[in-house]
Write an enzyme that holds these catalytic residues in place. Sequence first.
Site, PDB file in Angstrom:
ATOM      1  N   ARG A  25     -10.698  33.960 -21.498  1.00 47.31           N
ATOM      2  CA  ARG A  25      -9.839  32.680 -21.413  1.00 47.31           C
ATOM      3  C   ARG A  25      -8.437  33.002 -21.671  1.00 47.31           C
ATOM      4  O   ARG A  25      -8.058  32.075 -22.658  1.00 47.31           O
ATOM      5  CB  ARG A  25     -11.027  31.568 -22.898  1.00 47.31           C
ATOM      6  CG  ARG A  25     -12.279  32.011 -22.781  1.00 47.31           C
ATOM      7  CD  ARG A  25     -12.886  31.084 -21.492  1.00 47.31           C
ATOM      8  NE  ARG A  25     -12.634  29.644 -21.945  1.00 47.31           N
ATOM      9  CZ  ARG A  25     -13.401  29.053 -22.494  1.00 47.31           C
ATOM     10  NH1 ARG A  25     -14.631  29.228 -22.574  1.00 47.31           N
ATOM     11  NH2 ARG A  25     -12.936  27.945 -22.577  1.00 47.31           N
ATOM     12  N   ARG A  29      -5.812  27.434 -23.411  1.00 47.54           N
ATOM     13  CA  ARG A  29      -4.697  26.330 -24.781  1.00 47.54           C
ATOM     14  C   ARG A  29      -4.225  26.886 -25.482  1.00 47.54           C
ATOM     15  O   ARG A  29      -3.353  25.886 -26.162  1.00 47.54           O
ATOM     16  CB  ARG A  29      -5.935  25.310 -25.257  1.00 47.54           C
ATOM     17  CG  ARG A  29      -6.719  24.815 -24.301  1.00 47.54           C
ATOM     18  CD  ARG A  29      -8.116  24.033 -25.104  1.00 47.54           C
ATOM     19  NE  ARG A  29      -9.002  25.181 -25.600  1.00 47.54           N
ATOM     20  CZ  ARG A  29     -10.335  24.907 -26.119  1.00 47.54           C
ATOM     21  NH1 ARG A  29     -10.407  23.506 -26.808  1.00 47.54           N
ATOM     22  NH2 ARG A  29     -10.978  25.966 -26.579  1.00 47.54           N
ATOM     23  N   ARG A  38      -2.010  20.385 -19.044  1.00 45.44           N
ATOM     24  CA  ARG A  38      -3.649  19.582 -19.300  1.00 45.44           C
ATOM     25  C   ARG A  38      -3.178  18.402 -19.979  1.00 45.44           C
ATOM     26  O   ARG A  38      -3.661  17.283 -19.631  1.00 45.44           O
ATOM     27  CB  ARG A  38      -4.364  20.747 -21.111  1.00 45.44           C
ATOM     28  CG  ARG A  38      -5.714  20.018 -20.736  1.00 45.44           C
ATOM     29  CD  ARG A  38      -5.715  20.356 -22.303  1.00 45.44           C
ATOM     30  NE  ARG A  38      -5.311  19.694 -23.294  1.00 45.44           N
ATOM     31  CZ  ARG A  38      -5.100  20.071 -24.424  1.00 45.44           C
ATOM     32  NH1 ARG A  38      -5.953  20.759 -25.278  1.00 45.44           N
ATOM     33  NH2 ARG A  38      -3.986  20.186 -25.070  1.00 45.44           N
ATOM     34  N   ASP A  74     -14.374  27.264 -13.732  1.00 48.21           N
ATOM     35  CA  ASP A  74     -15.440  26.586 -14.795  1.00 48.21           C
ATOM     36  C   ASP A  74     -16.677  27.433 -14.962  1.00 48.21           C
ATOM     37  O   ASP A  74     -16.668  27.275 -13.672  1.00 48.21           O
ATOM     38  CB  ASP A  74     -15.402  25.770 -16.017  1.00 48.21           C
ATOM     39  CG  ASP A  74     -16.246  25.293 -17.338  1.00 48.21           C
ATOM     40  OD1 ASP A  74     -15.557  25.862 -18.140  1.00 48.21           O
ATOM     41  OD2 ASP A  74     -16.928  25.649 -17.153  1.00 48.21           O
ATOM     42  N   TYR A 151     -26.758  24.828 -20.709  1.00 45.12           N
ATOM     43  CA  TYR A 151     -26.246  23.656 -20.971  1.00 45.12           C
ATOM     44  C   TYR A 151     -27.126  22.322 -20.069  1.00 45.12           C
ATOM     45  O   TYR A 151     -27.337  21.064 -20.108  1.00 45.12           O
ATOM     46  CB  TYR A 151     -24.962  23.205 -19.891  1.00 45.12           C
ATOM     47  CG  TYR A 151     -24.006  24.356 -20.701  1.00 45.12           C
ATOM     48  CD1 TYR A 151     -23.186  23.253 -22.071  1.00 45.12           C
ATOM     49  CD2 TYR A 151     -23.543  25.198 -20.643  1.00 45.12           C
ATOM     50  CE1 TYR A 151     -22.556  24.293 -22.725  1.00 45.12           C
ATOM     51  CE2 TYR A 151     -22.932  25.888 -21.555  1.00 45.12           C
ATOM     52  CZ  TYR A 151     -22.256  25.671 -22.669  1.00 45.12           C
ATOM     53  OH  TYR A 151     -21.193  26.164 -23.254  1.00 45.12           O
TER      54      TYR A 151
HETATM   55  O1  CP3 Z   1     -11.300  33.253 -18.532  1.00 46.94           O
HETATM   56  C1  CP3 Z   1     -10.080  32.528 -18.425  1.00 46.94           C
HETATM   57  O2  CP3 Z   1      -8.822  32.416 -18.439  1.00 46.94           O
HETATM   58  C2  CP3 Z   1     -10.821  31.293 -17.605  1.00 46.94           C
HETATM   59  C3  CP3 Z   1     -10.772  30.513 -17.137  1.00 46.94           C
HETATM   60  C4  CP3 Z   1     -12.216  30.231 -18.594  1.00 46.94           C
HETATM   61  C5  CP3 Z   1     -12.663  28.697 -18.087  1.00 46.94           C
HETATM   62  N1  CP3 Z   1     -13.779  27.585 -18.930  1.00 46.94           N
HETATM   63  C6  CP3 Z   1     -11.709  27.272 -18.703  1.00 46.94           C
HETATM   64  C7  CP3 Z   1     -11.749  26.667 -19.341  1.00 46.94           C
HETATM   65  C8  CP3 Z   1     -13.437  31.051 -18.302  1.00 46.94           C
HETATM   66  C9  CP3 Z   1     -13.977  32.273 -18.043  1.00 46.94           C
HETATM   67  C10 CP3 Z   1     -14.181  29.650 -18.550  1.00 46.94           C
HETATM   68  C11 CP3 Z   1     -15.811  29.887 -19.006  1.00 46.94           C
HETATM   69  C12 CP3 Z   1     -16.567  28.836 -19.903  1.00 46.94           C
HETATM   70  N2  CP3 Z   1     -16.822  27.750 -19.829  1.00 46.94           N
HETATM   71  C13 CP3 Z   1     -17.962  29.473 -20.809  1.00 46.94           C
HETATM   72  C14 CP3 Z   1     -17.798  31.110 -20.705  1.00 46.94           C
HETATM   73  C15 CP3 Z   1     -17.468  31.946 -21.809  1.00 46.94           C
HETATM   74  C16 CP3 Z   1     -17.023  31.439 -22.793  1.00 46.94           C
HETATM   75  O3  CP3 Z   1     -16.393  31.030 -23.833  1.00 46.94           O
HETATM   76  O4  CP3 Z   1     -18.289  31.069 -23.885  1.00 46.94           O
HETATM   77  C17 CP3 Z   1     -18.541  28.353 -21.424  1.00 46.94           C
HETATM   78  C18 CP3 Z   1     -19.720  28.759 -22.157  1.00 46.94           C
HETATM   79  C19 CP3 Z   1     -17.891  27.588 -20.311  1.00 46.94           C
HETATM   80  C20 CP3 Z   1     -18.250  25.612 -20.712  1.00 46.94           C
HETATM   81  C21 CP3 Z   1     -17.102  25.193 -21.199  1.00 46.94           C
HETATM   82  N3  CP3 Z   1     -15.784  25.108 -20.447  1.00 46.94           N
HETATM   83  C22 CP3 Z   1     -17.319  25.096 -22.667  1.00 46.94           C
HETATM   84  C23 CP3 Z   1     -18.078  24.677 -23.867  1.00 46.94           C
HETATM   85  C24 CP3 Z   1     -15.547  23.518 -22.564  1.00 46.94           C
HETATM   86  C25 CP3 Z   1     -15.113  23.242 -23.735  1.00 46.94           C
HETATM   87  C26 CP3 Z   1     -14.674  24.229 -25.049  1.00 46.94           C
HETATM   88  C27 CP3 Z   1     -13.689  25.116 -25.069  1.00 46.94           C
HETATM   89  O5  CP3 Z   1     -13.735  26.088 -24.854  1.00 46.94           O
HETATM   90  O6  CP3 Z   1     -12.917  24.188 -24.644  1.00 46.94           O
HETATM   91  C28 CP3 Z   1     -14.659  23.985 -21.264  1.00 46.94           C
HETATM   92  C29 CP3 Z   1     -13.367  24.099 -21.180  1.00 46.94           C
HETATM   93  C30 CP3 Z   1     -12.698  24.371 -20.726  1.00 46.94           C
HETATM   94  N4  CP3 Z   1     -13.098  25.614 -20.138  1.00 46.94           N
HETATM   95  C31 CP3 Z   1     -11.611  25.147 -21.249  1.00 46.94           C
HETATM   96  C32 CP3 Z   1     -10.827  26.003 -20.584  1.00 46.94           C
HETATM   97  C33 CP3 Z   1      -9.430  26.152 -20.382  1.00 46.94           C
HETATM   98  C34 CP3 Z   1     -10.971  24.001 -22.140  1.00 46.94           C
HETATM   99  C35 CP3 Z   1     -10.761  22.521 -21.795  1.00 46.94           C
HETATM  100  C36 CP3 Z   1      -9.030  22.241 -21.363  1.00 46.94           C
HETATM  101  O7  CP3 Z   1      -8.892  22.621 -21.015  1.00 46.94           O
HETATM  102  O8  CP3 Z   1      -9.240  20.586 -21.183  1.00 46.94           O
END
Ligand code: CP3
Length: 341
Positions: A25, A29, A38, A74, A151
């Site tokens: 990740r 953020r 964002r 994502d 999910y």
């Molecule tokens: O690694 C990276 O930098 C690449 C980007 C990436 C995102 N999501 C961007 C994101 C990756 C590899 C993911 C994977 C992801 N998404 C997972 C597996 C990894 C983990 O953390 O367990 C999961 C379970 C998700 C599902 C998901 N997406 C959730 C639960 C959320 C909300 C909670 C959170 O982490 O913010 C997201 C949103 C998300 N995906 C954000 C980002 C940067 C934040 C929201 C936003 O940018 O507005």
Amino acid sequence: MIKNDLFLKALKGETVQRPPVWMMRQAGRYLPEFRALRDKYDFFTRCETPELAAEITVQPIRRIAPDAAILFSDILVVPRAMGIHVELKDNLGPIIPNPIRTMEQVNQVFVPDVNETLGYVFDAVKLTKEMLNDEVPLIGFAGSPWTIFCYAVEGKGSKSFDTAKGLCFSNPVAAHTLLQKITDTTILYLKEKVKSGVNAVQIFDSWGGMLSPVDYQEFSWKYINQIVEALEEVTPVIVFGKGCWFALNDMGKSKASALGVDWTCSARNARYLSGGNITLQGNFDPSRLLSPIPTIKKMVHEMIDEFGKDKYIVNLGHGILPNIPVDHAKAFIDAVKEYGQ
Ligand code: CP3
């Protein structure tokens, strides 16, 4: 040829001067430049606009210089492409307004033409590769079938994913049908990502640790392994199972190139359980990046000593948290570069 090939060498198990480092990740953020984008564009717009996804992918490369980039996207773009409506609500995370809970609903979920539904991801890969200019490798990723299933069935995040587990135990035929459709889509999706230019892929099994070791085999590992077998000839595959130390033994016997480990498993146990030969990735507690910088650096060096510098990729044990100061994230990366100097 990629100029910094430390990450690819570690995936092949080759001897390196120091281990490579990146952070799960890392495109996210904790970076002010990410937050600026964002504020302007909603989540799926950022994922679906190749210029934005590529820009967000290279932001951490410019700012903290890890040894690999991970494509901004994502795991939920995959169920969206399969006809499952997914929304992302601020502070709530992903929401599926009509969760999949019956065989009738499972039958409506389809394995899509990935070029038609996910072409924007492949375009983002191509654009990112141009922007990276072969400086560092690019990682593509997907959620594990089980984690996507969690999910899709639960409809939102959860502490225990009881509803998702309940569907497996009460209606295994429906559960397996859905898991297989997700698996088939993921294989097509990752193969196309590789064709578009990613240099390795990672499977995120973020919720695998919700299952008992026996259920893990049936509902998660079996499907992850299908993906590993389908991809291993075209690209290195990293499997990260959060809370899945109990599965390291089977994972270590598979054709995966590396296994991710979270911070609840010691380096010694992870080496022992995985058979001692496969590359491991991890496992700094993401909250530990709140420690003072000298402590972070000391702990990173100790972690490398424990895992050993070879067959090892330095990473966090899960994604970086939004409240981590950028200079602490950079200290984590710098500590690895300073190792052994
Ligand atoms: O690694 C990276 O930098 C690449 C980007 C990436 C995102 N999501 C961007 C994101 C990756 C590899 C993911 C994977 C992801 N998404 C997972 C597996 C990894 C983990 O953390 O367990 C999961 C379970 C998700 C599902 C998901 N997406 C959730 C639960 C959320 C909300 C909670 C959170 O982490 O913010 C997201 C949103 C998300 N995906 C954000 C980002 C940067 C934040 C929201 C936003 O940018 O507005």
